[in-house]
Design a protein around this motif. Structure first.
Motif, mmCIF file in Angstrom:
data_model
loop_
_atom_site.group_PDB
_atom_site.id
_atom_site.type_symbol
_atom_site.label_atom_id
_atom_site.label_comp_id
_atom_site.label_asym_id
_atom_site.label_seq_id
_atom_site.Cartn_x
_atom_site.Cartn_y
_atom_site.Cartn_z
ATOM 1 N N ASP B 99 -21.086 96.087 79.499
ATOM 2 C CA ASP B 99 -22.037 96.500 79.660
ATOM 3 C C ASP B 99 -23.049 96.648 80.216
ATOM 4 O O ASP B 99 -23.933 97.908 81.088
ATOM 5 C CB ASP B 99 -22.140 96.208 77.838
ATOM 6 N N ASP B 126 -17.026 96.767 76.675
ATOM 7 C CA ASP B 126 -18.811 97.476 75.993
ATOM 8 C C ASP B 126 -18.580 95.647 74.705
ATOM 9 O O ASP B 126 -17.989 95.624 74.349
ATOM 10 C CB ASP B 126 -18.402 98.304 75.496
ATOM 11 N N GLU B 128 -21.667 94.728 73.996
ATOM 12 C CA GLU B 128 -23.068 95.015 73.594
ATOM 13 C C GLU B 128 -24.199 94.406 74.274
ATOM 14 O O GLU B 128 -25.115 93.956 73.116
ATOM 15 C CB GLU B 128 -23.217 96.074 71.553
ATOM 16 N N ARG B 137 -29.893 91.021 75.546
ATOM 17 C CA ARG B 137 -30.467 92.702 74.991
ATOM 18 C C ARG B 137 -29.535 93.688 76.326
ATOM 19 O O ARG B 137 -30.158 93.339 77.614
ATOM 20 C CB ARG B 137 -31.547 93.430 74.796
ATOM 21 N N SER B 139 -29.006 98.098 77.530
ATOM 22 C CA SER B 139 -29.361 99.050 77.406
ATOM 23 C C SER B 139 -28.266 99.228 76.013
ATOM 24 O O SER B 139 -28.285 100.823 74.768
ATOM 25 C CB SER B 139 -29.732 100.459 78.172
ATOM 26 N N LEU B 140 -26.904 98.744 76.274
ATOM 27 C CA LEU B 140 -25.316 98.793 75.520
ATOM 28 C C LEU B 140 -25.738 97.991 73.269
ATOM 29 O O LEU B 140 -25.103 98.503 72.911
ATOM 30 C CB LEU B 140 -24.489 99.417 75.816
ATOM 31 N N THR B 141 -26.781 97.312 74.054
ATOM 32 C CA THR B 141 -26.732 96.393 72.033
ATOM 33 C C THR B 141 -27.588 97.373 71.525
ATOM 34 O O THR B 141 -28.756 98.186 71.372
ATOM 35 C CB THR B 141 -28.213 95.944 72.443
ATOM 36 N N PRO B 142 -26.549 97.314 70.047
ATOM 37 C CA PRO B 142 -26.987 98.708 68.948
ATOM 38 C C PRO B 142 -28.103 98.168 68.474
ATOM 39 O O PRO B 142 -28.914 96.855 68.066
ATOM 40 C CB PRO B 142 -25.592 98.544 67.849
ATOM 41 N N LYS B 165 -28.270 102.368 70.698
ATOM 42 C CA LYS B 165 -27.754 102.291 71.834
ATOM 43 C C LYS B 165 -27.969 103.645 73.117
ATOM 44 O O LYS B 165 -27.469 104.477 72.376
ATOM 45 C CB LYS B 165 -26.139 101.877 70.849
#
Lengths: 185, 297, 85, 401
Positions: B99, B126, B128, B137, B139-142, B165
């Protein structure tokens, strides 16, 4: 070594003339040549310079042109803001696109002045006030290091087909005018 | 359609050093089941590179290379150009990246490759976060997830990642890519079918596959598939594909399971309050409403 | 040494067996050969053998995913050192 | 610049165009590029060649310099001959990839239009961009004019692709002063170039028949050995460079001097050493001072990496003073070329001639013949014992502030 400085405005083809002269002298003549523009981003209408060096031996000099044998002014209005005679050598030649006679510009016996109404010539033949090739033809008439034939060959080599004939005609007409002394020789 | 029984026995990603239960490893393995031996593979410095190759070991059995972190899309472009120049036929130029390597530092290169229409297959697994460097972290970490760079600190409003996300699928769609899809290792047949479609796409194709990470997310290594499944069943992940300028949802749950069922099984969410959970649920509902309107389901 | 940092594909120098605490054991009689374990194994260590599926214990890391996901509970996790189930 | 008559085509072109012609003649299979002043006209010309079917090549318009180098690496690792060009900020932006390429031994040839590095932002020439890439594992060669630019591109492929070398080459041209200056250039025949430069064949590529992984991770136990390979490859290149230049001369009737070129150094007592376009101008100054009876000489440092240590040391052992022109300054020390030259001079016999570092021509500031003459005169005075600053910025204009 002959050094030629071209004064024009961005988009008017001053550097193209500088380059055509270099090509004529080197590829179609027996000289070596170098041509370069005033470096940097080109802005349409802004004063710009072009330079040609011509010599009978290889040109190694990559420093700027500080003195010159010929100064060619493509646009008379540049005279208002620029000292076009800067660096012009004693005995050098100033060639101006103007309807006025040379003596209007001559304030010293140190150099020669020629004028030609290149704008009218360009409008008549090309239909646009682009005076670079007319001034090139005029320069060939007053300079001794490049032949008219070589300049015509350079145009044939480097200009798009649709522009070649008209520009060759302009060059020839300008050349004839200054040679024959019809206009303020 | 892929028939699992007809998939080759040959393992093209074998003996790697991925963590026990690694979702990304399953993803990579499954991709190669479809693309096969005639695959040229590139992956950035990432979990996948670290677990597959440390000189002399090489767990990929196809020709491959480790690439700079931001550069997967671009190196694939160059490889695809070479395939044309060398007139190679029936080959896949494949990228497998995480990700961070896709949606963050690698987004420029991916965007360029897709815009140019280069014939590449790009799979983003992903998990995450930046797992290879130890759970930072991306940008796809929720929303709400703990990572080492979104820690739970003394601040009273500290609750992990403060942002939702990024939507990579929509970014790819905005390129009018010939084919892209979301997938999950927990739905392997769906995933395999998407790989097959992507492989046969004339031009760039992209698959965003959810790959749960037992180590970074904090769940037992035998639950990887269950966690991925719960993400879909709770509506926090979705299975979709885009082609011919249309989106097709592959699975629309009639009702969503409560998001707690997914969140509470992972250490990275264990600090979340009911308030946070309500925010996540609300966001999910808004997202699905928007998707429903946009994609017409 | 090779020229530049390159390696022949598929070269493995070290097994993964030592990673395991528990190892999966397949009950061949219960197994329906649905292939779910084969499909989902992160390490690809399950072999679709005849008559029974086998596990390459050199590279199985013992994650337990196959046992957890088996729909008929045909795989059990057995502590290493203990006798097989 | 020899006015050759045996060759088919002479043209009056810019050095950027000369590079483009050189590249075309080398038949690259993949080009990727991103425009940046003053490199742009090279990649424009190559695009024209391809669109006019004068050249069969895959051309990728890539979205950044980092991606440019990644893309040409992608093509190179599939066994393709590749080319790209960049400048300044672009070169710095691709810095990471330069190391990837050299470290994984892909013989990419790149032209760099030397331009200074912001800030202050400026598009004009100096060597601060490429010298900042000194340790990227690329060979660096600095040329003096358009003809040498064209010829050096051809030589660069020959050198880079040698199986003992497999190291990328950066061909550096002074921005504008060379890139945009038109000169008479001989453009060789395709058949002549084909005879000199065979197609690129390499084992170091991704191959379905012999699957392997390139550019892999190497742990501390092996990293040193791979670095040693690069070190050895560069040494091998150094041995090959003079021969490649000689072979080129045999094919094309022109030579550019291999690692260095000496000009009027036979009996010289005071020599200037420099890279790039200023070498040309310096020749005139040497001629002028020689007419005055001064024993001056000039050394063109053509290759910066591999560095011509022994060659320079040999000259240094015979002269009284050496001046080094740097279009660069390594803040906190001295000019990068100077530091290397000085180290080379000391290494020869434990003694060293008097040395001065002239920092000049930064971000397009003209280096005039007067500047160069002044440098020689300072060298002569220094050799006679006069005190001179070791590091001198030429033509500082404080007084005009």
């Amino acid at each position: 070594m002959k050094e030629i400085r071209w004064h024009g405005r961005g988009g008017h083809g001053g550097f193209t003339a500088a380059r055509l002269l270099g090509m004529a002298a080197s590829v179609y003549g027996n000289y070596y040549a170098q041509a370069f523009p005033s470096f940097g981003p080109e802005r349409r209408g802004a004063p710009v310079l072009g330079f040609t060096r011509v010599d009978n031996k290889p040109i190694h000099d990559h420093s700027k042109v500080y003195t010159c044998d010929y100064v060619v002014v493509l646009d008379e209005s540049l005279l208002e803001t620029i000292d076009v005679k800067e660096g012009l050598k004693k005995g050098g030649t100033l060639l101006i696109n103007s309807i006025l006679s040379p003596d209007k510009f001559k304030d010293s016996e140190d150099y020669n002045v020629h004028t030609i109404d290149a704008t009218s010539l360009a409008l008549e033949v090309l239909g646009v006030p682009v005076t670079n090739t007319a001034m090139l033809g005029a320069l060939v008439a007053v300079a001794d290091f490049v032949s008219l034939e070589a300049v015509l060959q350079a145009i044939e080599r480097s200009m798009p087909k649709e522009l070649q004939e008209k520009n060759k005609k302009v060059v020839k007409m300008a050349y004839e005018k200054l040679r024959e002394g019809k206009i303020h020789a | 359609m892929v028939n699992v029984r007809n998939l080759p026995d040959q393992e093209l990603f074998y003996g790697h050093k991925a963590c026990q239960g690694c979702g990304a490893a399953t993803a990579a393995r499954l991709v190669l089941k479809i693309t096969g031996e005639r695959t040229f593979l590139a992956y950035p410095a990432s979990c996948i590179s670290t677990v597959s190759t440390i000189y002399l070991q090489m767990a990929f059995a196809v020709p491959s290379l480790t690439m700079a972190f931001p550069a997967t899309g671009a190196v694939l472009s160059g490889m695809a150009a070479a395939v044309k120049a060398k007139k190679l036929e029936n080959v896949t130029v494949l990228g497998i990246a995480g990700d961070g390597g896709t949606a963050d530092i690698g987004l420029q290169a991916l965007s360029g490759a897709v815009e140019r229409g280069d014939k590449i297959l790009y799979v983003c697994y992903d998990n995450e976060a930046y797992m290879n460097t130890g759970v930072q972290r991306s940008s796809l970490t929720p929303y709400g997830a703990w990572t080492t760079t979104t820690p739970i600190g003394e601040n009273e409003d500290s609750f992990g990642k403060r942002k939702f996300k990024k939507n990579l699928f929509e970014i790819m769609m905005a390129h009018r890519i010939p084919y892209c899809a979301t997938a999950s290792v927990s739905y392997p047949v769906d995933f395999l079918n998407k790989i097959e479609k992507a492989k046969d796409t004339d031009g760039p194709s992209f698959i965003h596959v959810m790959a749960p990470c037992p180590t970074g997310w904090g769940f037992p290594s035998d639950r990887t598939i269950e966690i991925g499944r719960l993400a879909v069943e709770t509506g926090l992940w979705y299975l979709a594909e885009y082609e011919n300028n249309k989106v097709k949802m592959n699975l629309v749950p009639k009702t969503f399971k409560p998001v707690e069922e997914y969140l509470k099984k992972q250490k990275r969410f264990k600090h979340l309050t009911d308030e946070h959970i309500a925010i996540i649920e609300k966001h999910r509902d808004e997202e699905w409403a928007t998707m429903g309107q946009r994609y017409g389901f | 040494m090779p020229l530049g940092p390159s390696a022949v594909a598929g070269v493995l120098v070290e097994a993964n067996a030592g990673w395991r605490t528990f190892r999966p054991v397949i009950n061949g009689e219960k197994c329906t050969r649905c292939q779910r374990c084969w499909l989902l194994c992160p390490d690809g260590v399950i072999e679709r053998g005849e008559p029974y599926f086998q596990i390459d214990y050199n590279f199985c890391k013992g994650c337990g995913l196959c046992a957890y996901e088996c729909p008929v509970k045909a795989i059990t996790m057995v502590k290493e050192g203990d006798s097989n189930g | 610049m020899v006015k050759s008559t045996g060759l088919k085509r002479r043209d009056f072109i810019s050095a950027n165009d000369a590079v483009a012609y050189g590249v075309k003649l080398c038949r690259p299979e993949v080009i990727a590029a991103y425009p940046i002043t003053p490199q742009t006209t090279v990649v424009e010309k190559l695009s024209e060649f391809i669109e006019n079917k004068e050249m069969a090549c895959e051309y990728l318009n890539v979205e950044s310099e980092h991606s440019v180098m990644s893309a040409v690496m992608g093509a190179s690792l599939m066994g393709c001959r590749t080319f790209t060009a960049t400048s300044s900020q672009g070169l710095l932006y691709m810095c990471e990839m330069l190391h990837y390429v050299s470290g994984s031994r892909f013989p990419i040839v790149m032209m760099n239009a030397n331009r200074t590095v912001a800030a202050p932002w400026n598009i004009f020439g100096d060597h601060r961009d490429s010298l900042a890439m000194r340790d990227s594992g690329w060979m660096q060669v600095y040329v003096e004019n358009g003809q040498e630019a064209l010829d050096t591109i051809i030589q660069a492929y020959k050198l880079a692709e040698n199986p003992k070398v497999l190291t990328p080459v950066m061909v550096c041209l002074d921005g504008f002063v060379l890139t945009h200056t038109y000169e008479l250039v001989d453009i060789p025949d395709q058949s002549a170039v084909d005879a000199f430069l065979p197609p690129f064949v390499t084992e170091n590529k991704l191959d379905l028949a012999k699957p392997k992984s390139l550019c892999i991770t190497a742990p501390p136990e092996w990293q040193t050995e791979f670095r040693y390979q690069q070190y050895e490859a560069m040494k091998e290149a150094k041995k090959l460079i003079p021969g490649i230049d000689k072979e080129f001369a045999a094919h094309f009737g022109r030579s550019h001097g291999g690692l260095i070129e000496e000009y009027r150094c036979e009996d010289a007592e005071y020599v200037l050493m420099a890279m790039g376009s200023v070498v040309g101008t310096s020749r005139l100054v040497v001629d002028k001072l020689r007419e005055e009876g001064l024993k001056v000489g000039l050394v063109k440092v053509r290759f910066y990496r591999p560095f011509p240590k022994e060659e320079l040391a040999s000259i240094g052992s015979k002269v009284k003073a050496v001046g080094v022109i740097d279009r660069d300054i390594s803040f906190g020390y001295e000019g990068a070329l100077y530091a290397d030259v000085k180290a080379a001079l000391y290494n020869s016999q434990g003694t060293c001639p008097r040395t001065i570092n002239f920092i000049a021509g930064l971000s397009g500031r003209d280096i005039t013949k007067e500047n160069l003459e002044m440098m020689y005169r300072k060298l002569i005075k220094a050799a006679q014992g006069q005190a001179e600053e070791e590091i001198q910025f030429v033509g500082l204009r404080w007084e005009q502030w």
